[in-house]
Design an enzyme around this catalytic site. Structure first.
Site, PDB file in Angstrom:
ATOM      1  N   LYS A  44      35.132  29.755  41.093  1.00 19.25           N
ATOM      2  CA  LYS A  44      34.290  30.680  40.023  1.00 19.25           C
ATOM      3  C   LYS A  44      34.681  31.872  39.938  1.00 19.25           C
ATOM      4  O   LYS A  44      34.079  32.640  40.506  1.00 19.25           O
ATOM      5  CB  LYS A  44      32.380  30.358  40.507  1.00 19.25           C
ATOM      6  CG  LYS A  44      31.245  30.051  39.775  1.00 19.25           C
ATOM      7  CD  LYS A  44      32.098  31.206  38.450  1.00 19.25           C
ATOM      8  CE  LYS A  44      31.029  32.976  38.690  1.00 19.25           C
ATOM      9  NZ  LYS A  44      31.598  33.770  37.595  1.00 19.25           N
ATOM     10  N   GLU A  83      32.347  54.872  43.789  1.00 17.80           N
ATOM     11  CA  GLU A  83      33.056  53.691  43.571  1.00 17.80           C
ATOM     12  C   GLU A  83      32.725  53.327  41.359  1.00 17.80           C
ATOM     13  O   GLU A  83      31.794  53.460  40.909  1.00 17.80           O
ATOM     14  CB  GLU A  83      33.189  52.079  43.895  1.00 17.80           C
ATOM     15  CG  GLU A  83      34.654  51.299  42.834  1.00 17.80           C
ATOM     16  CD  GLU A  83      34.530  50.395  43.024  1.00 17.80           C
ATOM     17  OE1 GLU A  83      33.516  49.406  43.183  1.00 17.80           O
ATOM     18  OE2 GLU A  83      35.738  49.445  43.837  1.00 17.80           O
ATOM     19  N   ASN A 116      29.761  44.949  46.019  1.00 12.03           N
ATOM     20  CA  ASN A 116      29.321  45.294  47.176  1.00 12.03           C
ATOM     21  C   ASN A 116      27.969  44.844  46.543  1.00 12.03           C
ATOM     22  O   ASN A 116      27.100  44.379  47.531  1.00 12.03           O
ATOM     23  CB  ASN A 116      29.057  46.941  47.506  1.00 12.03           C
ATOM     24  CG  ASN A 116      29.840  47.089  48.353  1.00 12.03           C
ATOM     25  OD1 ASN A 116      31.639  47.546  47.804  1.00 12.03           O
ATOM     26  ND2 ASN A 116      30.434  47.681  49.750  1.00 12.03           N
ATOM     27  N   THR A 117      27.567  44.549  45.321  1.00 15.25           N
ATOM     28  CA  THR A 117      25.855  44.284  45.149  1.00 15.25           C
ATOM     29  C   THR A 117      25.747  43.129  45.386  1.00 15.25           C
ATOM     30  O   THR A 117      25.008  42.685  46.105  1.00 15.25           O
ATOM     31  CB  THR A 117      25.661  44.408  43.956  1.00 15.25           C
ATOM     32  OG1 THR A 117      25.559  46.043  43.968  1.00 15.25           O
ATOM     33  CG2 THR A 117      24.336  44.622  43.481  1.00 15.25           C
ATOM     34  N   VAL A 118      26.580  42.212  44.209  1.00 16.10           N
ATOM     35  CA  VAL A 118      27.415  40.690  44.778  1.00 16.10           C
ATOM     36  C   VAL A 118      27.710  40.192  46.361  1.00 16.10           C
ATOM     37  O   VAL A 118      27.286  39.570  46.661  1.00 16.10           O
ATOM     38  CB  VAL A 118      28.230  39.971  43.727  1.00 16.10           C
ATOM     39  CG1 VAL A 118      27.702  38.595  43.888  1.00 16.10           C
ATOM     40  CG2 VAL A 118      27.218  40.727  42.583  1.00 16.10           C
ATOM     41  N   GLY A 119      28.201  40.672  47.106  1.00 18.28           N
ATOM     42  CA  GLY A 119      28.922  40.352  48.071  1.00 18.28           C
ATOM     43  C   GLY A 119      27.387  40.350  48.863  1.00 18.28           C
ATOM     44  O   GLY A 119      27.464  39.843  50.018  1.00 18.28           O
ATOM     45  N   CYS A 155      40.712  47.765  43.233  1.00 21.39           N
ATOM     46  CA  CYS A 155      40.009  48.299  44.196  1.00 21.39           C
ATOM     47  C   CYS A 155      41.159  49.393  45.061  1.00 21.39           C
ATOM     48  O   CYS A 155      39.442  50.265  45.611  1.00 21.39           O
ATOM     49  CB  CYS A 155      39.199  47.058  45.198  1.00 21.39           C
ATOM     50  SG  CYS A 155      40.813  46.026  45.676  1.00 21.39           S
ATOM     51  N   GLU A 207      35.583  41.212  50.545  1.00 20.23           N
ATOM     52  CA  GLU A 207      36.046  42.602  50.182  1.00 20.23           C
ATOM     53  C   GLU A 207      35.622  42.788  48.713  1.00 20.23           C
ATOM     54  O   GLU A 207      35.717  42.218  47.738  1.00 20.23           O
ATOM     55  CB  GLU A 207      37.629  42.056  49.935  1.00 20.23           C
ATOM     56  CG  GLU A 207      38.662  41.311  51.091  1.00 20.23           C
ATOM     57  CD  GLU A 207      38.121  42.281  52.120  1.00 20.23           C
ATOM     58  OE1 GLU A 207      38.451  41.590  53.608  1.00 20.23           O
ATOM     59  OE2 GLU A 207      38.480  43.450  51.865  1.00 20.23           O
TER      60      GLU A 207
HETATM   61  N1  NAI Z   1      38.621  44.536  47.635  1.00 19.29           N
HETATM   62  C1  NAI Z   1      39.196  43.582  46.941  1.00 19.29           C
HETATM   63  O1  NAI Z   1      40.102  43.148  47.287  1.00 19.29           O
HETATM   64  C2  NAI Z   1      38.364  43.858  45.540  1.00 19.29           C
HETATM   65  C3  NAI Z   1      37.396  44.296  45.258  1.00 19.29           C
HETATM   66  N2  NAI Z   1      37.074  44.542  44.132  1.00 19.29           N
HETATM   67  C4  NAI Z   1      35.925  44.751  43.258  1.00 19.29           C
HETATM   68  O2  NAI Z   1      34.957  44.234  42.299  1.00 19.29           O
HETATM   69  C5  NAI Z   1      34.149  44.798  41.773  1.00 19.29           C
HETATM   70  C6  NAI Z   1      34.750  45.047  39.934  1.00 19.29           C
HETATM   71  O3  NAI Z   1      34.732  43.325  39.617  1.00 19.29           O
HETATM   72  P1  NAI Z   1      33.953  42.664  38.818  1.00 19.29           P
HETATM   73  O4  NAI Z   1      34.545  41.384  39.156  1.00 19.29           O
HETATM   74  O5  NAI Z   1      33.020  43.332  38.249  1.00 19.29           O
HETATM   75  O6  NAI Z   1      32.271  42.492  40.599  1.00 19.29           O
HETATM   76  P2  NAI Z   1      31.588  41.903  40.705  1.00 19.29           P
HETATM   77  O7  NAI Z   1      30.771  41.580  41.599  1.00 19.29           O
HETATM   78  O8  NAI Z   1      30.720  41.628  39.472  1.00 19.29           O
HETATM   79  O9  NAI Z   1      31.425  40.069  40.594  1.00 19.29           O
HETATM   80  C7  NAI Z   1      32.708  39.601  40.641  1.00 19.29           C
HETATM   81  C8  NAI Z   1      32.395  38.686  40.732  1.00 19.29           C
HETATM   82  O10 NAI Z   1      30.858  37.538  41.476  1.00 19.29           O
HETATM   83  C9  NAI Z   1      29.917  36.056  40.418  1.00 19.29           C
HETATM   84  N3  NAI Z   1      29.380  37.335  40.784  1.00 19.29           N
HETATM   85  C10 NAI Z   1      27.894  38.352  39.252  1.00 19.29           C
HETATM   86  N4  NAI Z   1      26.950  37.859  40.131  1.00 19.29           N
HETATM   87  C11 NAI Z   1      26.820  37.308  40.442  1.00 19.29           C
HETATM   88  C12 NAI Z   1      25.699  37.058  41.921  1.00 19.29           C
HETATM   89  N5  NAI Z   1      24.379  36.947  41.400  1.00 19.29           N
HETATM   90  N6  NAI Z   1      25.832  35.588  42.769  1.00 19.29           N
HETATM   91  C13 NAI Z   1      27.338  35.378  42.696  1.00 19.29           C
HETATM   92  N7  NAI Z   1      28.207  34.935  42.301  1.00 19.29           N
HETATM   93  C14 NAI Z   1      27.847  36.732  41.339  1.00 19.29           C
HETATM   94  C15 NAI Z   1      31.141  37.121  39.435  1.00 19.29           C
HETATM   95  O11 NAI Z   1      30.438  36.190  38.177  1.00 19.29           O
HETATM   96  C16 NAI Z   1      32.066  36.784  39.471  1.00 19.29           C
HETATM   97  O12 NAI Z   1      32.983  36.398  39.596  1.00 19.29           O
HETATM   98  C17 NAI Z   1      34.572  46.089  42.192  1.00 19.29           C
HETATM   99  O13 NAI Z   1      33.396  46.856  42.673  1.00 19.29           O
HETATM  100  C18 NAI Z   1      36.298  46.641  42.763  1.00 19.29           C
HETATM  101  O14 NAI Z   1      35.717  47.729  43.953  1.00 19.29           O
HETATM  102  C19 NAI Z   1      37.779  44.074  42.700  1.00 19.29           C
HETATM  103  C20 NAI Z   1      39.325  43.644  43.462  1.00 19.29           C
HETATM  104  C21 NAI Z   1      39.441  43.470  44.449  1.00 19.29           C
HETATM  105  C1  6NA Z   2      42.170  44.030  44.169  1.00 13.17           C
HETATM  106  C2  6NA Z   2      43.409  44.111  44.801  1.00 13.17           C
HETATM  107  C3  6NA Z   2      44.707  44.625  45.101  1.00 13.17           C
HETATM  108  C4  6NA Z   2      45.617  45.668  44.625  1.00 13.17           C
HETATM  109  C5  6NA Z   2      46.278  45.783  44.073  1.00 13.17           C
HETATM  110  C6  6NA Z   2      47.724  46.965  45.177  1.00 13.17           C
HETATM  111  O1  6NA Z   2      46.909  47.796  45.923  1.00 13.17           O
HETATM  112  O2  6NA Z   2      48.324  46.833  44.878  1.00 13.17           O
END
Ligand code: NAI
Ligand code: 6NA
Length: 486
Positions: free
Chosen positions: A182, A389, A237-240, A291, A257
């Site tokens: 998804k 963040e 984090n909220t969704v996670g 991230c 993550e």
């Molecule tokens: N630690 C890591 O490797 C990474 C972390 N991130 C984090 O992701 C965030 C930005 O990405 P976004 O897509 O805006 O995050 P998001 O948490 O809004 O959405 C992520 C995914 O979860 C889905 N989703 C949304 N609400 C949901 C729910 N209630 N239940 C299940 N799934 C749901 C979304 O459709 C999307 O596919 C930032 O906080 C960023 O730090 C982004 C890339 C890498």
């Molecule tokens: C979403 C995590 C990817 C980070 C991309 C990088 O640090 O190279």
């Protein structure tokens, strides 16, 4: 074909049981170009519970045969998909820049990383998966092996719409699992192009499935579905945390993550030119939407003014614009909502008394969702912009008197994803390596810079504490079985 044309609109379809199909909801949503207000990139399915159920049931059926194949045979499919994706780099990268604004060069680079990820995990199909362990019974044979989890649900964000789905799907598949993906709605079309490469590689029907739509609906459908054996999630984090609670209620494996608030420390013996360049790149590339992006810049007082001047000089050269334009260094925020979030944090920074040194304004308002690269100083570690963040091109300068204070400040965060230090002093380097609470620590290099062959993941609130990528991925996507033979 992953799309259909409906009243002159290009509509991306779901991929279920080896076929591209429309949702039975008969509803679609639009994916918009953040660089060009009013330009629709295309449409994607707003899927129903029934769509997801069909995908999960198909995955369950297909996984039985898929898991029995030799790892090398599974790897051949990934190699074919890699070759197809490599041929389509321009097309996939075009969709990425159109959907989320990343510069075309970065989008091509990310897609090439996707090719490399597929090739890396293809090789995993021929590598050892266990150990022979001497039993206390000398007539017995004891060893470990690994078995797939079954059907893995994959939920991914919009900021790396090729690399993140693939660094989850490729290990899941090579170790014998089937997947249902998804993707983030903002980049559904890009994901469908990646899935189409796996389809065109001949991956057996049902092994890979994609269902687009509302995260709150389909994402929660996924974690609660009886045919889903594990969830791998990257996002906020909220969704996670929501997903984790649901996964625990069902007793299934989950991997999260999440966010970061990544620091860079500039020591009084740092190469300031290098530190300034890396802070710009690490903090502002991809419009700060990584991230691993730098956000807190912790500078020793002895070099603070000199570093600040170098940083500002470089910031003033940054060109903001459409990611397809050759001269663009930084594209738009990925969506109107992301722009509003970034602007609200900038306002918060000013309200709380930080000094806006550069940027802070929305620009090109009539064109797209653009904001200037922004840097604050005179911030305190307790300010919102130093704690939360922002996920945008906003740097926060913080001044310290000693390296001990710098390290304490760097660790003063709920997050622990990545961190950098610029120093030529081996004592500073070793203290940082040993005491910085982050999953990725980099010395004299920017805080971004994940390499696909190395473990990647966060500490503290950035992660559920497994690791992705490299050989580490096998720990999540398999279960160890200890075997005793008499
Ligand atoms: N630690 C890591 O490797 C990474 C972390 N991130 C984090 O992701 C965030 C930005 O990405 P976004 O897509 O805006 O995050 P998001 O948490 O809004 O959405 C992520 C995914 O979860 C889905 N989703 C949304 N609400 C949901 C729910 N209630 N239940 C299940 N799934 C749901 C979304 O459709 C999307 O596919 C930032 O906080 C960023 O730090 C982004 C890339 C890498
Ligand atoms: C979403 C995590 C990817 C980070 C991309 C990088 O640090 O190279």
């Amino acid at each position: 074909m992953n799309t259909m044309t409906e009243s002159k609109k290009t509509v991306t379809l779901n991929y279920i049981n080896g076929e591209w199909v429309a949702s039975d909801s008969e509803q679609t949503a639009v994916s918009k170009n953040p660089a060009k207000i009013g330009e629709d990139v295309g449409y994607y399915q707003m899927s129903s519970s029934n769509d997801f159920d069909q995908a999960a049931v198909s995955a369950r059926k297909a996984q039985k045969a898929w898991g029995k194949l030799a790892g090398s045979v599974r790897g051949d499919y990934l190699l074919k998909a890699a070759a197809i994706l490599e041929e389509r780099i321009e097309d996939v990268a075009t969709a990425m820049t159109q959907e989320m604004g990343k510069t075309f060069a970065e989008a091509k680079g990310e897609t090439a990383r996707g090719v490399a990820i597929l090739r890396y995990y293809a090789g995993e199909g021929m590598r050892a998966i266990g150990d022979v362990i001497p039993s206390s019974d000398s007539d017995a044979l004891m060893f470990t092996t690994r078995v797939p989890l079954g059907v893995v649900g994959v939920i991914t964000p919009w900021n790396f719409p090729v690399a993140i789905p693939l660094w989850k799907m490729a290990p899941a598949l090579i170790y014998g699992n089937a997947v249902v993906v998804k993707p983030a709605s903002d980049t559904a079309i890009t994901c469908s192009k990646v899935i189409n490469c796996l389809h065109d590689a001949g991956i057996p029907a049902g092994v890979v499935n994609m269902v687009t739509g509302s995260g709150a609906k389909i994402g929660m459908e996924m974690v609660n579905h009886p045919e889903i054996d594990a969830i791998t999630f990257t996002g906020s984090n909220t969704v996670g945390k929501q997903l984790a609670h649901a996964a625990v209620d069902r007793g299934i494996k989950y991997q999260l993550e999440m966010g970061g608030k990544n620091p860079v420390i500039v020591a009084n013996d740092a190469d300031l030119e290098l530190a300034a360049e890396a802070t710009i790149s690490g903090g502002l590339k991809s419009t700060g939407q990584k991230c691993t992006a730098t956000s807190r810049v912790i500078v020793h007082k002895d070099v603070y003014e000199e570093f600040k001047e170098k940083l500002l000089t470089k910031m003033k050269t940054i060109t903001v614009g459409d990611g397809f334009e050759t001269g663009t260094w930084m594209g738009p925020c990925a969506s109107e909502g992301q722009l509003e979030t970034v602007l609200s944090y900038i306002e918060k920074g000013k309200q709380e008394g930080a000094k806006l040194l550069y940027g802070g304004n929305q620009v090109l308002k009539d064109q797209g969702y653009y904001v200037e690269p922004t840097v604050f100083e005179n911030a305190t570690p307790s300010m919102t912009i130093a704690r939360e963040e922002i996920f945008g091109p906003v740097l926060v300068l913080l001044k310290v008197d000693t390296m001990e204070e710098a390290l304490e400040m760097a660790n003063d965060s709920e997050y622990g994803l990545s961190a950098s230090i610029f120093t030529t002093n081996i004592g500073n380097m070793l203290s940082f390596i040993n005491e910085m609470d982050a999953g990725l620590v980099r010395i004299n290099a920017e805080s971004a810079g994940v390499e696909l062959q190395a473990p990647f993941g966060g500490m503290k609130q950035s992660s559920s504490h497994s690791r992705e990528q490299g050989r580490a991925a096998i720990e999540f996507f398999t279960s160890i079985k200890t075997v005793f033979v008499k």
